[in-house]
Scaffold this motif. Structure first.
Motif, PDB file in Angstrom:
ATOM      1  N   GLN A 194      -8.853   5.239   6.295  1.00  0.00           N
ATOM      2  CA  GLN A 194      -9.927   5.013   7.262  1.00  0.00           C
ATOM      3  C   GLN A 194     -10.342   3.552   7.237  1.00  0.00           C
ATOM      4  O   GLN A 194     -10.427   2.934   6.174  1.00  0.00           O
ATOM      5  CB  GLN A 194     -11.120   5.907   6.932  1.00  0.00           C
ATOM      6  CG  GLN A 194     -12.225   5.839   7.968  1.00  0.00           C
ATOM      7  CD  GLN A 194     -13.323   6.849   7.701  1.00  0.00           C
ATOM      8  OE1 GLN A 194     -13.235   7.619   6.762  1.00  0.00           O
ATOM      9  NE2 GLN A 194     -14.346   6.836   8.517  1.00  0.00           N
ATOM     10  N   VAL A 195     -10.603   3.034   8.434  1.00  0.00           N
ATOM     11  CA  VAL A 195     -11.095   1.667   8.573  1.00  0.00           C
ATOM     12  C   VAL A 195     -12.618   1.705   8.636  1.00  0.00           C
ATOM     13  O   VAL A 195     -13.196   2.534   9.353  1.00  0.00           O
ATOM     14  CB  VAL A 195     -10.524   1.004   9.842  1.00  0.00           C
ATOM     15  CG1 VAL A 195     -11.028  -0.431   9.950  1.00  0.00           C
ATOM     16  CG2 VAL A 195      -9.011   1.029   9.812  1.00  0.00           C
ATOM     17  N   SER A 196     -13.270   0.838   7.909  1.00  0.00           N
ATOM     18  CA  SER A 196     -14.730   0.730   7.928  1.00  0.00           C
ATOM     19  C   SER A 196     -15.121  -0.591   8.569  1.00  0.00           C
ATOM     20  O   SER A 196     -14.558  -1.637   8.236  1.00  0.00           O
ATOM     21  CB  SER A 196     -15.293   0.821   6.499  1.00  0.00           C
ATOM     22  OG  SER A 196     -14.959   2.053   5.899  1.00  0.00           O
ATOM     23  N   THR A 227     -12.744  -3.399   7.003  1.00  0.00           N
ATOM     24  CA  THR A 227     -11.904  -3.226   5.820  1.00  0.00           C
ATOM     25  C   THR A 227     -11.174  -1.900   5.940  1.00  0.00           C
ATOM     26  O   THR A 227     -11.589  -1.017   6.696  1.00  0.00           O
ATOM     27  CB  THR A 227     -12.748  -3.245   4.534  1.00  0.00           C
ATOM     28  OG1 THR A 227     -13.719  -2.189   4.611  1.00  0.00           O
ATOM     29  CG2 THR A 227     -13.462  -4.566   4.365  1.00  0.00           C
ATOM     30  N   TRP A 228     -10.077  -1.787   5.176  1.00  0.00           N
ATOM     31  CA  TRP A 228      -9.316  -0.549   5.220  1.00  0.00           C
ATOM     32  C   TRP A 228      -8.834  -0.195   3.826  1.00  0.00           C
ATOM     33  O   TRP A 228      -8.871  -1.012   2.895  1.00  0.00           O
ATOM     34  CB  TRP A 228      -8.143  -0.671   6.181  1.00  0.00           C
ATOM     35  CG  TRP A 228      -7.192  -1.801   5.896  1.00  0.00           C
ATOM     36  CD1 TRP A 228      -6.085  -1.763   5.115  1.00  0.00           C
ATOM     37  CD2 TRP A 228      -7.290  -3.143   6.391  1.00  0.00           C
ATOM     38  NE1 TRP A 228      -5.470  -2.971   5.088  1.00  0.00           N
ATOM     39  CE2 TRP A 228      -6.183  -3.851   5.878  1.00  0.00           C
ATOM     40  CE3 TRP A 228      -8.196  -3.813   7.222  1.00  0.00           C
ATOM     41  CZ2 TRP A 228      -5.967  -5.191   6.149  1.00  0.00           C
ATOM     42  CZ3 TRP A 228      -7.977  -5.146   7.508  1.00  0.00           C
ATOM     43  CH2 TRP A 228      -6.871  -5.824   6.976  1.00  0.00           C
ATOM     44  N   GLN A 229      -8.396   1.055   3.692  1.00  0.00           N
ATOM     45  CA  GLN A 229      -7.960   1.567   2.398  1.00  0.00           C
ATOM     46  C   GLN A 229      -6.518   1.164   2.126  1.00  0.00           C
ATOM     47  O   GLN A 229      -5.681   1.179   3.038  1.00  0.00           O
ATOM     48  CB  GLN A 229      -8.093   3.095   2.378  1.00  0.00           C
ATOM     49  CG  GLN A 229      -9.527   3.571   2.537  1.00  0.00           C
ATOM     50  CD  GLN A 229      -9.610   5.084   2.659  1.00  0.00           C
ATOM     51  OE1 GLN A 229      -8.619   5.736   2.908  1.00  0.00           O
ATOM     52  NE2 GLN A 229     -10.810   5.609   2.474  1.00  0.00           N
ATOM     53  N   TYR A 259       0.079  -5.577   6.148  1.00  0.00           N
ATOM     54  CA  TYR A 259      -0.555  -4.719   7.149  1.00  0.00           C
ATOM     55  C   TYR A 259      -0.578  -5.456   8.484  1.00  0.00           C
ATOM     56  O   TYR A 259      -0.892  -6.653   8.534  1.00  0.00           O
ATOM     57  CB  TYR A 259      -1.988  -4.349   6.750  1.00  0.00           C
ATOM     58  CG  TYR A 259      -2.071  -3.562   5.460  1.00  0.00           C
ATOM     59  CD1 TYR A 259      -2.016  -2.175   5.468  1.00  0.00           C
ATOM     60  CD2 TYR A 259      -2.192  -4.221   4.241  1.00  0.00           C
ATOM     61  CE1 TYR A 259      -2.091  -1.443   4.282  1.00  0.00           C
ATOM     62  CE2 TYR A 259      -2.270  -3.501   3.054  1.00  0.00           C
ATOM     63  CZ  TYR A 259      -2.212  -2.117   3.080  1.00  0.00           C
ATOM     64  OH  TYR A 259      -2.289  -1.402   1.927  1.00  0.00           O
ATOM     65  N   THR A 301      -9.149  -6.738   4.327  1.00  0.00           N
ATOM     66  CA  THR A 301     -10.321  -7.021   5.155  1.00  0.00           C
ATOM     67  C   THR A 301      -9.948  -8.050   6.206  1.00  0.00           C
ATOM     68  O   THR A 301      -9.004  -8.829   6.020  1.00  0.00           O
ATOM     69  CB  THR A 301     -11.496  -7.527   4.293  1.00  0.00           C
ATOM     70  OG1 THR A 301     -12.660  -7.706   5.124  1.00  0.00           O
ATOM     71  CG2 THR A 301     -11.153  -8.857   3.641  1.00  0.00           C
ATOM     72  N   VAL A 325      -4.770  -0.363  11.977  1.00  0.00           N
ATOM     73  CA  VAL A 325      -4.175  -1.072  10.844  1.00  0.00           C
ATOM     74  C   VAL A 325      -2.912  -0.316  10.438  1.00  0.00           C
ATOM     75  O   VAL A 325      -2.980   0.836   9.989  1.00  0.00           O
ATOM     76  CB  VAL A 325      -5.160  -1.172   9.674  1.00  0.00           C
ATOM     77  CG1 VAL A 325      -4.496  -1.894   8.510  1.00  0.00           C
ATOM     78  CG2 VAL A 325      -6.422  -1.909  10.104  1.00  0.00           C
ATOM     79  N   GLN A 347      -4.267   3.364  10.324  1.00  0.00           N
ATOM     80  CA  GLN A 347      -5.668   3.722  10.121  1.00  0.00           C
ATOM     81  C   GLN A 347      -6.432   3.200  11.345  1.00  0.00           C
ATOM     82  O   GLN A 347      -6.251   2.059  11.740  1.00  0.00           O
ATOM     83  CB  GLN A 347      -6.202   3.114   8.832  1.00  0.00           C
ATOM     84  CG  GLN A 347      -5.413   3.513   7.583  1.00  0.00           C
ATOM     85  CD  GLN A 347      -5.929   2.844   6.332  1.00  0.00           C
ATOM     86  OE1 GLN A 347      -7.131   2.648   6.166  1.00  0.00           O
ATOM     87  NE2 GLN A 347      -5.009   2.463   5.425  1.00  0.00           N
TER      88      GLN A 347
END
Length: 651
Positions: free
Chosen positions: A162-164, A176-178, A187, A205, A221, A233
């Protein structure tokens, strides 16, 4: 075909029991896998090394995925099963072959081609030959030498995450992403919406800038592994809308304030206006806020908003005061030709009197009076009298405090009632009506004329100024009602109405559709554009002196009975109303003939020799007899005269 030994059966069943126990103990959901057929030909070890580097492992085949894998195959291909996954020099004959997959899973599903596997090596010592498994193009398994070069099938877990998005502003955001485990080189970031951006990053990020306010952006992403793009994501977000610029007050009354502002740059769907904790939404760059207390200060807050995002813009503020109170709810009722009842709600505060005035369009003062406030009543009212008939009147009320301080004037425009018209006269044709009438006494502004048919209004004319109205393209033979009212503003006089029929049209296409010896059935076509028609149908026989007559409503067929056979009857149909009837449509027809034969014998004597035996004499007598019957019967009844050739008689 080689059969399984007891030892082989134990090798298969024991791992299945262990697997079932593990699944029952853990109860974990299976991950989602993807399968990739690799066309390059490698040994089993080479295939496995490539799968471990760029995917997860050589494929593990189960009862759930075997059909999916088979659909991708075009030839024999390596799968992740080996007779001895970790062979050693001291392997004993009792070691269990085919027990584990390359990823360490226990073997719980088998799909061997008949005759496979061969459990005993050619040398006769079990378990000494190390073999690998390939799946045929249709999904069955066979043993092959592990050094053979074949295509192979890898699998990998479907990537997820998930992207935040944080630090969202009107023009930027940080997301940011996991991380994704397993040999990810970088990425690929793709941003869509107000911009189209593609970038590669080895970090987790990314900062966005120069975005458009109030705009929806989508972020994907993609992890990249061995130049292979994995599942992205994904997230979407909106930048904050800009605050409204140039907030101004454009109008102030006792209980309302009108605001305006400019549309901010970027996107905005609506605005929120707040005062004293009360919020309202607007879709345009302005708002009239009412329900305020007169004469006090009010602070207004305006925010920009988006329909699909809860974030608001920064607030814009403005403060202003409402004006002192004036009367409200000014209304007019009980309109008569010469007076009006004017009423209103007194304002809060120390209001003691009210000035009431009435003016016409020429600004002539028709009424002027100062009345005291009635403190025991919530509504104040004054009867304004002495007004002209059917006239537009401008009425005003001014609240007065302390004897001299006046609030804003409140006005209302209304009308005195008009008098009714008189002498309504109607004239009609087959498809039109003309209405005329006499004008009413006093003033009026126009006439409203309504045409009604069968209880339903079919034509309404408003704002006519002449005492005449023509209605065209009407139905023939229909009863219309004309209703006329004189009008003054929104007021109408008592109605005057009168009814009249349009003239009927004749029907068409009369014909006989059924006959008998004692009956005839006639049918006809109704006139075009007619209401509910009424017909007068008649049937006559002048020979017998018979006559029938009937009135039919909305029926275009009729049967006459008890008629005389072989008789010609004359049928007529007329379209009729209460006031007139159309010209007739006429046809005639014979009833069916009930034939009777009558023989006549005639004697001839003459002084002239052989006269009676002459053919010319016989023919002359026959013609005279036929002329006699034709004169007597004509075509009113059926008859026929013939000579009998066999004898000297006439029938």
């Amino acid at each position: 075909m080689t059969k399984f030994s007891l030892q082989a059966k134990i090798c298969i069943l024991v791992p299945w029991a262990l697997m079932m126990m593990m699944m029952m103990m853990h109860g974990e959901a299976e991950p989602e896998f993807e399968f990739f057929l690799q066309p390059r030909h490698l040994t089993w070890n080479g295939a496995r090394n490539h799968c471990q580097v760029c995917f997860k492992e050589l494929v593990t085949v189960t009862d759930k995925n075997t059909q999916v894998i088979a659909q991708t195959l075009t030839s024999d291909s390596w799968i992740g099963l080996r007779k001895h996954l970790h062979p050693t020099s001291n392997s004993s004959p009792s070691s269990m072959p085919w027990s584990h997959w390359a990823n360490g899973d226990l073997l719980t599903y088998q799909n061997w081609y008949p005759g496979w596997p061969v459990l005993n090596s050619p040398g006769g010592v079990p378990g000494t030959e190390d073999l690998c498994v390939a799946t045929l193009s249709f999904g069955a398994w066979v043993e092959k030498n592990c050094s053979e070069l074949l295509p192979y099938v890898c699998y990998d877990e479907r990537s997820s995450g998930q992207v935040s998005v944080t630090a969202v502003t009107t023009s930027g955001a940080t997301f940011t992403w996991q991380p994704v485990a397993g040999g990810i080189s970088h990425y690929r970031v793709e941003v869509g919406g107000g911009i189209h951006l593609t970038a590669n990053s080895t970090d987790l990020t990314y900062d966005l800038s120069n975005l458009t306010a109030g705009t929806r952006y989508s972020i994907q992403v993609f992890p990249v592994k061995c130049e292979r793009t994995l599942n992205p994501q994904v997230v979407t977000f909106y930048t904050k809308p800009n605050k409204v610029p140039n907030l101004n007050v454009t109008k102030v009354t006792e209980t309302s304030v009108s605001l305006s502002w400019n549309k901010p740059s970027g996107h905005v769907d609506f605005y929120q206006v707040e005062v004293h904790g009360v919020k309202r939404s607007e879709t345009t760059e302005g708002s009239e806020v009412d329900g305020l207390t007169p004469g006090i200060s009010h602070t207004f807050t305006v925010l920009s908003g988006l329909l699909n995002d809860p974030a608001w813009s920064e607030a814009s503020h403005i403060t202003t005061a409402t004006k002192p109170s004036k009367v409200s709810n000014l209304s007019v009722s009980e309109n008569t030709p010469n007076s009006l009842l004017l009423s209103w709600t007194p304002p809060e505060g120390n209001t003691t009197h009210f000035r009431v005035q009435a003016m016409n369009d020429s600004n002539d003062k028709l009424f002027d009076s100062v009345v005291g406030r009635e403190w025991t009543h919530t509504r104040q009212e004054v009867r304004v009298t002495g007004l002209p008939v059917g006239t537009k009147i401008t009425l005003s009320v001014v609240a007065i405090a302390s004897g001299t301080v006046e609030a804003d004037k409140v006005t209302i425009v209304d009308y005195t009632a008009p008098e009714p018209i008189s002498n309504l006269i109607l004239k009609s044709t087959v498809d039109s009506l003309k209405a005329t009438w006499s004008r009413p006494a006093g003033s009026y502004s126009s006439f409203n004329v309504t045409l009604r048919l069968d209880g339903r209004d079919v034509d309404t004319t408003a704002d006519g100024t002449k005492p005449v109205k023509n209605f065209h393209w009407l139905k023939a033979g229909a009863k219309y009602t004309v209703i006329v009212r004189s009008v003054s503003g929104h007021l109408q006089s008592q109605p005057l109405e009168k009814s009249k029929f349009t003239l009927p049209r004749p029907s068409t296409g009369a014909t006989v559709i059924s006959t008998g010896r004692d009956r005839l059935t006639f049918q006809w076509t109704a006139p075009d554009n007619i209401g509910t028609p009424t017909y007068l149908v008649t049937l006559n026989s002048s020979f017998w002196g018979q006559h029938w007559s009937f009135n039919l409503v909305n029926i275009s067929t009729h049967t006459f009975q008890n008629l005389t056979s072989g008789t010609r009857y004359t049928f007529q149909v007329r379209t009729v109303t209460d006031e007139a009837q159309s010209s007739p449509v006429t046809i005639s027809h014979l009833t069916d003939v009930d034939k009777r034969e009558v023989s006549l014998s005639m004697l001839c004597s003459s002084s002239e020799p052989l006269l009676c035996a002459n053919d010319a004499t016989e023919e002359s007598v026959f013609r005279q007899l036929k002329a006699h019957f034709n004169h007597l019967l004509g075509d009113h009844v059926f008859w026929k005269l013939e000579k009998q050739e066999s004898e000297n008689t006439i029938s």
